[in-house]
Design an enzyme around this catalytic site. Sequence first.
Site, PDB file in Angstrom:
ATOM      1  N   ARG A   1       3.264 -56.159  44.324  1.00  0.00           N
ATOM      2  CA  ARG A   1       4.484 -56.058  45.136  1.00  0.00           C
ATOM      3  C   ARG A   1       4.231 -55.272  46.418  1.00  0.00           C
ATOM      4  O   ARG A   1       3.512 -54.275  46.406  1.00  0.00           O
ATOM      5  CB  ARG A   1       5.591 -55.385  44.320  1.00  0.00           C
ATOM      6  CG  ARG A   1       6.423 -56.397  43.562  1.00  0.00           C
ATOM      7  CD  ARG A   1       7.352 -55.775  42.587  1.00  0.00           C
ATOM      8  NE  ARG A   1       8.139 -54.656  43.084  1.00  0.00           N
ATOM      9  CZ  ARG A   1       9.054 -54.029  42.354  1.00  0.00           C
ATOM     10  NH1 ARG A   1       9.288 -54.424  41.121  1.00  0.00           N
ATOM     11  NH2 ARG A   1       9.729 -53.029  42.849  1.00  0.00           N
TER      12      ARG A   1
ATOM     13  N   ARG B   1       0.331 -51.782  38.514  1.00  0.00           N
ATOM     14  CA  ARG B   1       1.145 -52.964  38.165  1.00  0.00           C
ATOM     15  C   ARG B   1       0.737 -54.216  38.948  1.00  0.00           C
ATOM     16  O   ARG B   1       0.468 -54.167  40.133  1.00  0.00           O
ATOM     17  CB  ARG B   1       2.618 -52.680  38.449  1.00  0.00           C
ATOM     18  CG  ARG B   1       3.485 -53.940  38.319  1.00  0.00           C
ATOM     19  CD  ARG B   1       4.931 -53.658  38.288  1.00  0.00           C
ATOM     20  NE  ARG B   1       5.415 -52.976  39.461  1.00  0.00           N
ATOM     21  CZ  ARG B   1       6.647 -52.532  39.598  1.00  0.00           C
ATOM     22  NH1 ARG B   1       7.508 -52.704  38.618  1.00  0.00           N
ATOM     23  NH2 ARG B   1       7.020 -51.910  40.685  1.00  0.00           N
TER      24      ARG B   1
ATOM     25  N   ARG C   1      22.887 -48.699  40.934  1.00  0.00           N
ATOM     26  CA  ARG C   1      21.987 -47.669  41.447  1.00  0.00           C
ATOM     27  C   ARG C   1      22.731 -46.623  42.270  1.00  0.00           C
ATOM     28  O   ARG C   1      22.101 -45.694  42.781  1.00  0.00           O
ATOM     29  CB  ARG C   1      20.953 -48.320  42.355  1.00  0.00           C
ATOM     30  CG  ARG C   1      19.630 -48.605  41.710  1.00  0.00           C
ATOM     31  CD  ARG C   1      18.837 -49.393  42.730  1.00  0.00           C
ATOM     32  NE  ARG C   1      17.451 -49.173  42.658  1.00  0.00           N
ATOM     33  CZ  ARG C   1      16.593 -50.011  42.076  1.00  0.00           C
ATOM     34  NH1 ARG C   1      17.013 -51.084  41.472  1.00  0.00           N
ATOM     35  NH2 ARG C   1      15.318 -49.759  42.107  1.00  0.00           N
TER      36      ARG C   1
ATOM     37  N   LYS D   1      11.745 -50.708  32.955  1.00  0.00           N
ATOM     38  CA  LYS D   1      13.010 -51.447  32.761  1.00  0.00           C
ATOM     39  C   LYS D   1      12.756 -52.957  32.656  1.00  0.00           C
ATOM     40  O   LYS D   1      13.247 -53.627  31.752  1.00  0.00           O
ATOM     41  CB  LYS D   1      13.983 -51.177  33.933  1.00  0.00           C
ATOM     42  CG  LYS D   1      14.269 -49.705  34.181  1.00  0.00           C
ATOM     43  CD  LYS D   1      15.212 -49.490  35.338  1.00  0.00           C
ATOM     44  CE  LYS D   1      14.679 -49.890  36.686  1.00  0.00           C
ATOM     45  NZ  LYS D   1      13.545 -49.074  37.194  1.00  0.00           N
TER      46      LYS D   1
ATOM     47  N   ARG E   1      11.171 -44.452  47.222  1.00  0.00           N
ATOM     48  CA  ARG E   1      11.925 -44.996  46.075  1.00  0.00           C
ATOM     49  C   ARG E   1      12.304 -43.889  45.096  1.00  0.00           C
ATOM     50  O   ARG E   1      13.404 -43.871  44.550  1.00  0.00           O
ATOM     51  CB  ARG E   1      11.097 -46.071  45.367  1.00  0.00           C
ATOM     52  CG  ARG E   1      11.109 -47.388  46.121  1.00  0.00           C
ATOM     53  CD  ARG E   1       9.927 -48.264  45.782  1.00  0.00           C
ATOM     54  NE  ARG E   1       9.953 -48.806  44.447  1.00  0.00           N
ATOM     55  CZ  ARG E   1       8.884 -49.357  43.848  1.00  0.00           C
ATOM     56  NH1 ARG E   1       7.724 -49.408  44.462  1.00  0.00           N
ATOM     57  NH2 ARG E   1       8.993 -49.852  42.641  1.00  0.00           N
TER      58      ARG E   1
HETATM   59  P1  AP5 Z   1       8.074 -52.201  34.974  1.00  0.00           P
HETATM   60  O1  AP5 Z   1       8.625 -52.732  33.694  1.00  0.00           O
HETATM   61  O2  AP5 Z   1       7.718 -53.177  36.038  1.00  0.00           O
HETATM   62  O3  AP5 Z   1       9.006 -51.026  35.547  1.00  0.00           O
HETATM   63  P2  AP5 Z   1      10.439 -51.076  36.218  1.00  0.00           P
HETATM   64  O4  AP5 Z   1      11.211 -49.917  35.699  1.00  0.00           O
HETATM   65  O5  AP5 Z   1      11.039 -52.433  36.069  1.00  0.00           O
HETATM   66  O6  AP5 Z   1      10.009 -50.764  37.703  1.00  0.00           O
HETATM   67  P3  AP5 Z   1      10.450 -51.391  39.100  1.00  0.00           P
HETATM   68  O7  AP5 Z   1       9.463 -50.852  40.117  1.00  0.00           O
HETATM   69  O8  AP5 Z   1      10.587 -52.868  39.033  1.00  0.00           O
HETATM   70  O9  AP5 Z   1      11.778 -50.717  39.314  1.00  0.00           O
HETATM   71  P4  AP5 Z   1      12.470 -50.505  40.624  1.00  0.00           P
HETATM   72  O10 AP5 Z   1      13.762 -50.017  40.129  1.00  0.00           O
HETATM   73  O11 AP5 Z   1      11.783 -49.648  41.616  1.00  0.00           O
HETATM   74  O12 AP5 Z   1      12.383 -51.943  41.340  1.00  0.00           O
HETATM   75  P5  AP5 Z   1      13.443 -53.099  41.533  1.00  0.00           P
HETATM   76  O13 AP5 Z   1      12.719 -54.366  41.479  1.00  0.00           O
HETATM   77  O14 AP5 Z   1      14.642 -52.900  40.699  1.00  0.00           O
HETATM   78  O15 AP5 Z   1       6.768 -51.330  34.587  1.00  0.00           O
HETATM   79  C1  AP5 Z   1       5.968 -50.740  35.604  1.00  0.00           C
HETATM   80  C2  AP5 Z   1       4.480 -50.838  35.172  1.00  0.00           C
HETATM   81  O16 AP5 Z   1       4.255 -50.000  34.046  1.00  0.00           O
HETATM   82  C3  AP5 Z   1       4.027 -52.241  34.747  1.00  0.00           C
HETATM   83  O17 AP5 Z   1       2.725 -52.456  35.194  1.00  0.00           O
HETATM   84  C4  AP5 Z   1       4.085 -52.205  33.206  1.00  0.00           C
HETATM   85  O18 AP5 Z   1       3.135 -53.087  32.626  1.00  0.00           O
HETATM   86  C5  AP5 Z   1       3.767 -50.735  32.928  1.00  0.00           C
HETATM   87  N1  AP5 Z   1       4.477 -50.213  31.763  1.00  0.00           N
HETATM   88  C6  AP5 Z   1       5.782 -50.472  31.413  1.00  0.00           C
HETATM   89  N2  AP5 Z   1       6.101 -49.794  30.285  1.00  0.00           N
HETATM   90  C7  AP5 Z   1       4.989 -49.085  29.934  1.00  0.00           C
HETATM   91  C8  AP5 Z   1       4.696 -48.183  28.845  1.00  0.00           C
HETATM   92  N3  AP5 Z   1       5.629 -47.859  27.917  1.00  0.00           N
HETATM   93  N4  AP5 Z   1       3.476 -47.624  28.793  1.00  0.00           N
HETATM   94  C9  AP5 Z   1       2.517 -47.920  29.727  1.00  0.00           C
HETATM   95  N5  AP5 Z   1       2.719 -48.782  30.773  1.00  0.00           N
HETATM   96  C10 AP5 Z   1       3.958 -49.340  30.866  1.00  0.00           C
HETATM   97  O19 AP5 Z   1      13.916 -52.803  43.056  1.00  0.00           O
HETATM   98  C11 AP5 Z   1      13.054 -53.013  44.151  1.00  0.00           C
HETATM   99  C12 AP5 Z   1      13.812 -52.729  45.447  1.00  0.00           C
HETATM  100  O20 AP5 Z   1      14.940 -53.640  45.578  1.00  0.00           O
HETATM  101  C13 AP5 Z   1      14.455 -51.326  45.539  1.00  0.00           C
HETATM  102  O21 AP5 Z   1      13.540 -50.347  46.004  1.00  0.00           O
HETATM  103  C14 AP5 Z   1      15.602 -51.593  46.541  1.00  0.00           C
HETATM  104  O22 AP5 Z   1      15.111 -51.691  47.869  1.00  0.00           O
HETATM  105  C15 AP5 Z   1      16.095 -52.981  46.135  1.00  0.00           C
HETATM  106  N6  AP5 Z   1      17.151 -52.924  45.090  1.00  0.00           N
HETATM  107  C16 AP5 Z   1      17.081 -53.450  43.825  1.00  0.00           C
HETATM  108  N7  AP5 Z   1      18.227 -53.230  43.163  1.00  0.00           N
HETATM  109  C17 AP5 Z   1      19.047 -52.560  44.009  1.00  0.00           C
HETATM  110  C18 AP5 Z   1      20.356 -52.027  43.881  1.00  0.00           C
HETATM  111  N8  AP5 Z   1      21.058 -52.159  42.729  1.00  0.00           N
HETATM  112  N9  AP5 Z   1      20.901 -51.388  44.945  1.00  0.00           N
HETATM  113  C19 AP5 Z   1      20.225 -51.270  46.117  1.00  0.00           C
HETATM  114  N10 AP5 Z   1      18.954 -51.736  46.301  1.00  0.00           N
HETATM  115  C20 AP5 Z   1      18.371 -52.379  45.247  1.00  0.00           C
END
Ligand code: AP5
Length: 215
Positions: free
Chosen positions: A161, A127, A88, A13, A172
């Site tokens: 991270r 990552r 979410r 994402k 997660r």
């Molecule tokens: P990346 O693009 O970083 O993936 P992502 O989907 O953004 O993954 P996140 O881990 O950031 O999502 P998340 O939802 O767990 O975390 P968030 O920060 O929102 O890609 C991942 C890796 O793959 C990278 O190394 C990239 O280079 C590689 N890659 C990408 N595309 C690829 C492809 N096509 N092919 C090969 N490799 C590829 O949330 C973190 C925490 O915050 C949550 O756990 C929660 O505690 C809290 N939080 C955040 N939002 C909320 C909410 N709305 N409600 C409640 N808690 C929340």
Amino acid sequence: MNIILLGPPGAGKGTQARKLVEERGMVQLSTGDMLRAARTSGTDMGNKVAAIMDAGELVTDEIVIGLIEEQLTTTTAPGGFIFDGFPRTLGQADALGELLAKVGQTLDTVVEMAVDDDALVKRISGRFTCGSCGEVYHSETKRPAKEDACDECGENNFKHRADDNEVSLRVRLLEYYKKTSPLIGYYYAKDLLQSINGLDTMDGVAASISKALDG
Ligand code: AP5
């Protein structure tokens, strides 16, 4: 055009949102990035959410809805908003609809990025990000051109991270399947859902998203 990128942790994402910002002048609203900024700034809210995030659990709806409301009421986005990691829960999805209506906007499309769990584990474990500009890298699929400098900002400030470990990834994923995956049905019923293959290469996924947005 206001869109949601919906998918499990590691689906790509953030990677795709950054491309859309560059290519279409959209504004990325990532609740994960907002929460990480809050915890490093040492605010009460940041301290409160740090342990929850490290454990891989979801922080409360109240906190994330408040963060999104603040952005929606203070930011102009002529190219539209990309909601990355929000909503979410069903409560957050209802709140987003209400907040958008309040500022005279609508949600145009929800792109579900479908990826299987094995790929997610590989993506999350490889990552790393630039701590200065936030550019996202991967030890196998996206390395910086020079080992010690970010391609985007030139800084040598790479970080892993705290929640990118096997134990919190398991939590997660469970949180995603229990609380977030019901949004797929929610947006399907509203005729807003488009599902794409998130297992493709980064460019392949970007092309599928463009097709979903441009029809
Ligand atoms: P990346 O693009 O970083 O993936 P992502 O989907 O953004 O993954 P996140 O881990 O950031 O999502 P998340 O939802 O767990 O975390 P968030 O920060 O929102 O890609 C991942 C890796 O793959 C990278 O190394 C990239 O280079 C590689 N890659 C990408 N595309 C690829 C492809 N096509 N092919 C090969 N490799 C590829 O949330 C973190 C925490 O915050 C949550 O756990 C929660 O505690 C809290 N939080 C955040 N939002 C909320 C909410 N709305 N409600 C409640 N808690 C929340």
